[in-house]
Motif scaffolding. Structure first.
Motif, short mmCIF file in Angstrom:
data_model
loop_
_atom_site.label_atom_id
_atom_site.label_comp_id
_atom_site.label_asym_id
_atom_site.label_seq_id
_atom_site.Cartn_x
_atom_site.Cartn_y
_atom_site.Cartn_z
N LYS A 5 -14.75 -58.83 44.00
CA LYS A 5 -14.31 -59.44 45.24
C LYS A 5 -15.16 -58.92 46.39
O LYS A 5 -15.43 -57.73 46.48
N GLU B 126 -15.30 -59.19 50.60
CA GLU B 126 -14.52 -59.58 51.76
C GLU B 126 -15.22 -59.10 53.02
O GLU B 126 -15.72 -57.97 53.05
N THR C 159 -15.12 -63.21 43.59
CA THR C 159 -14.39 -63.95 44.61
C THR C 159 -14.94 -63.57 45.98
O THR C 159 -15.06 -62.39 46.29
#
Length: 75
Positions: free
Chosen positions: A70, A72, A40
């Motif tokens: 993930k 970010e 993600t």
């Protein structure tokens, strides 16, 4: 051996970025980070990642390889 599903967290600056989205490989120091179709990307497009960008990762560290689930942008 026991299997643990706790996610590891890592933050650092992208270096040696290679590959084609969504399957990227980059380095945090001596750690090799990999992304995949199941990763993600939060607040940053995969295609926007570049060397020198600071990111926070969640995933699984195995030896010196970190499989990111993930990615970010680190504000």
């Amino acid at each position: 051996s026991e299997v643990e599903f706790d996610l590891d967290e890592l933050e650092g600056t992208i270096a040696d970025l290679m590959g084609t989205c969504p399957s990227l490989t980059f380095k945090f120091g001596t750690t090799t980070v990999t992304t995949s179709a199941s990763t993600t990307f939060a607040g940053v497009a995969c295609t926007a990642l570049a060397n020198g960008a600071r990111v926070e990762l969640e995933g699984t560290l195995s030896g010196t390889t970190f499989a990111a689930t993930k990615v970010e942008l680190d504000d």
